[in-house]
Motif scaffolding. Structure first.
Motif, PDB file in Angstrom:
ATOM      1  N   GLU A  78      30.750  -0.190  11.347  1.00 50.58           N
ATOM      2  CA  GLU A  78      31.390  -0.520  12.628  1.00 50.58           C
ATOM      3  C   GLU A  78      32.360   0.583  13.039  1.00 50.58           C
ATOM      4  O   GLU A  78      32.417   0.981  14.201  1.00 50.58           O
ATOM      5  CB  GLU A  78      32.120  -1.870  12.539  1.00 50.58           C
ATOM      6  CG  GLU A  78      31.215  -3.068  12.450  1.00 50.58           C
ATOM      7  CD  GLU A  78      30.327  -3.222  13.667  1.00 50.58           C
ATOM      8  OE1 GLU A  78      30.820  -3.019  14.796  1.00 50.58           O
ATOM      9  OE2 GLU A  78      29.124  -3.519  13.480  1.00 50.58           O
ATOM     10  N   THR A  79      33.104   1.073  12.055  1.00 50.81           N
ATOM     11  CA  THR A  79      34.067   2.143  12.343  1.00 50.81           C
ATOM     12  C   THR A  79      33.347   3.384  12.838  1.00 50.81           C
ATOM     13  O   THR A  79      33.790   4.028  13.788  1.00 50.81           O
ATOM     14  CB  THR A  79      34.890   2.464  11.081  1.00 50.81           C
ATOM     15  OG1 THR A  79      35.547   1.276  10.635  1.00 50.81           O
ATOM     16  CG2 THR A  79      35.936   3.520  11.351  1.00 50.81           C
ATOM     17  N   LEU A  80      32.219   3.717  12.189  1.00 49.58           N
ATOM     18  CA  LEU A  80      31.443   4.881  12.626  1.00 49.58           C
ATOM     19  C   LEU A  80      30.912   4.683  14.039  1.00 49.58           C
ATOM     20  O   LEU A  80      30.919   5.604  14.852  1.00 49.58           O
ATOM     21  CB  LEU A  80      30.300   5.157  11.651  1.00 49.58           C
ATOM     22  CG  LEU A  80      30.687   5.764  10.307  1.00 49.58           C
ATOM     23  CD1 LEU A  80      29.465   5.865   9.390  1.00 49.58           C
ATOM     24  CD2 LEU A  80      31.299   7.150  10.495  1.00 49.58           C
ATOM     25  N   LYS A  81      30.433   3.449  14.316  1.00 51.18           N
ATOM     26  CA  LYS A  81      29.945   3.162  15.668  1.00 51.18           C
ATOM     27  C   LYS A  81      31.073   3.315  16.682  1.00 51.18           C
ATOM     28  O   LYS A  81      30.893   3.909  17.744  1.00 51.18           O
ATOM     29  CB  LYS A  81      29.374   1.734  15.742  1.00 51.18           C
ATOM     30  CG  LYS A  81      28.027   1.571  15.086  1.00 51.18           C
ATOM     31  CD  LYS A  81      27.548   0.131  15.190  1.00 51.18           C
ATOM     32  CE  LYS A  81      26.253  -0.104  14.454  1.00 51.18           C
ATOM     33  NZ  LYS A  81      25.838  -1.518  14.500  1.00 51.18           N
ATOM     34  N   GLU A  82      32.237   2.747  16.342  1.00 45.64           N
ATOM     35  CA  GLU A  82      33.388   2.858  17.243  1.00 45.64           C
ATOM     36  C   GLU A  82      33.800   4.312  17.420  1.00 45.64           C
ATOM     37  O   GLU A  82      34.122   4.744  18.525  1.00 45.64           O
ATOM     38  CB  GLU A  82      34.559   2.033  16.708  1.00 45.64           C
ATOM     39  CG  GLU A  82      34.365   0.536  16.826  1.00 45.64           C
ATOM     40  CD  GLU A  82      35.484  -0.272  16.193  1.00 45.64           C
ATOM     41  OE1 GLU A  82      36.492   0.317  15.761  1.00 45.64           O
ATOM     42  OE2 GLU A  82      35.342  -1.510  16.139  1.00 45.64           O
ATOM     43  N   MET A  86      33.892   6.308  20.751  1.00 45.82           N
ATOM     44  CA  MET A  86      35.105   7.000  21.188  1.00 45.82           C
ATOM     45  C   MET A  86      34.827   8.476  21.439  1.00 45.82           C
ATOM     46  O   MET A  86      35.319   9.055  22.415  1.00 45.82           O
ATOM     47  CB  MET A  86      36.216   6.826  20.152  1.00 45.82           C
ATOM     48  CG  MET A  86      36.803   5.419  20.156  1.00 45.82           C
ATOM     49  SD  MET A  86      38.046   5.159  18.871  1.00 45.82           S
ATOM     50  CE  MET A  86      39.331   6.247  19.399  1.00 45.82           C
ATOM     51  N   ASP A  87      34.005   9.095  20.563  1.00 46.08           N
ATOM     52  CA  ASP A  87      33.631  10.495  20.785  1.00 46.08           C
ATOM     53  C   ASP A  87      32.878  10.647  22.100  1.00 46.08           C
ATOM     54  O   ASP A  87      33.106  11.588  22.854  1.00 46.08           O
ATOM     55  CB  ASP A  87      32.779  11.024  19.624  1.00 46.08           C
ATOM     56  CG  ASP A  87      33.597  11.233  18.352  1.00 46.08           C
ATOM     57  OD1 ASP A  87      34.839  11.290  18.451  1.00 46.08           O
ATOM     58  OD2 ASP A  87      32.991  11.337  17.265  1.00 46.08           O
ATOM     59  N   CYS A  88      31.980   9.693  22.358  1.00 47.95           N
ATOM     60  CA  CYS A  88      31.214   9.702  23.607  1.00 47.95           C
ATOM     61  C   CYS A  88      32.162   9.567  24.801  1.00 47.95           C
ATOM     62  O   CYS A  88      32.052  10.305  25.783  1.00 47.95           O
ATOM     63  CB  CYS A  88      30.178   8.583  23.588  1.00 47.95           C
ATOM     64  SG  CYS A  88      29.087   8.582  25.025  1.00 47.95           S
TER      65      CYS A  88
END
Length: 183
Positions: A78-82, A86-88
């Motif tokens: 989930e953190t990686l997805k977030e 956020m990077d996007c």
């Protein structure tokens, strides 16, 4: 003082030797009675029971850790997805910032053109107003001249009528005079 220390050390050494002798005596007595083997069997049994309990605790702790690891992996996912989101968003914001910066530059350029054109239009307006004032002055002069010509025409027409009237009177007088001189 050294003698007191030496005496104390000798006394402590004697006590230790005495204790060791007692322990050795108790040990040999226990060995004779086979109490040590029984004691070791009991200890071994206790340790085996404790080993099973420790293994149960170990397996339980391992299961808890695996469950926690799964939870942590889900959290990491989930953190990686977030983070990716956020990077996007950060990239989108950078793109938007670049677009806004370009718009600001374009607007500044257009504003400079606008200001320049406004100055040119104000200059042209000033020139047109000057020309208009000149035209109004010329129009006033022309209207004054027109009025003067109208007055002059009216006067000339009045004078012409008067001259025609005089000419008619003179003709009449000339005819009468000729009539009177013929008669």
């Amino acid at each position: 003082m050294a003698e007191a220390v030496y005496t104390e050390l000798s006394r402590l050494e004697a006590e230790r030797s005495s204790r060791q002798a007692e322990m050795e005596e108790i040990r040999s007595e226990l060995l004779d009675r086979r109490d040590i083997q029984r004691c070791w069997d009991e200890k071994f049994s206790e340790e085996r029971t404790r080993g099973f309990e420790v293994e149960k605790l170990y397996l339980s702790a391992r299961a808890d850790l695996e469950q926690e690891l799964n939870v942590q992996e889900k959290y990491d996912t989930e953190t990686l997805k977030e983070k990716a989101a956020m990077d996007c968003q950060r990239q989108l914001l950078l793109n938007l910032k670049e677009e806004v910066d370009e718009m600001i530059v374009k607007l500044a350029s257009e504003r400079a053109v606008y200001v320049e054109e406004k100055c040119q239009l104000q200059n042209m307006l000033g020139e047109l107003l000057t020309k208009q004032e000149g035209l109004l002055d010329t129009k006033s002069i022309l209207e004054a001249e027109k009025e003067a010509l109208r007055i002059l025409r009216s006067w000339v027409e009045d004078e012409a009528r008067k001259s025609q009237a005089r000419a008619k009177v003179l003709e009449e007088v000339g005819r009468r005079w000729r009539w009177n001189s013929h008669a």
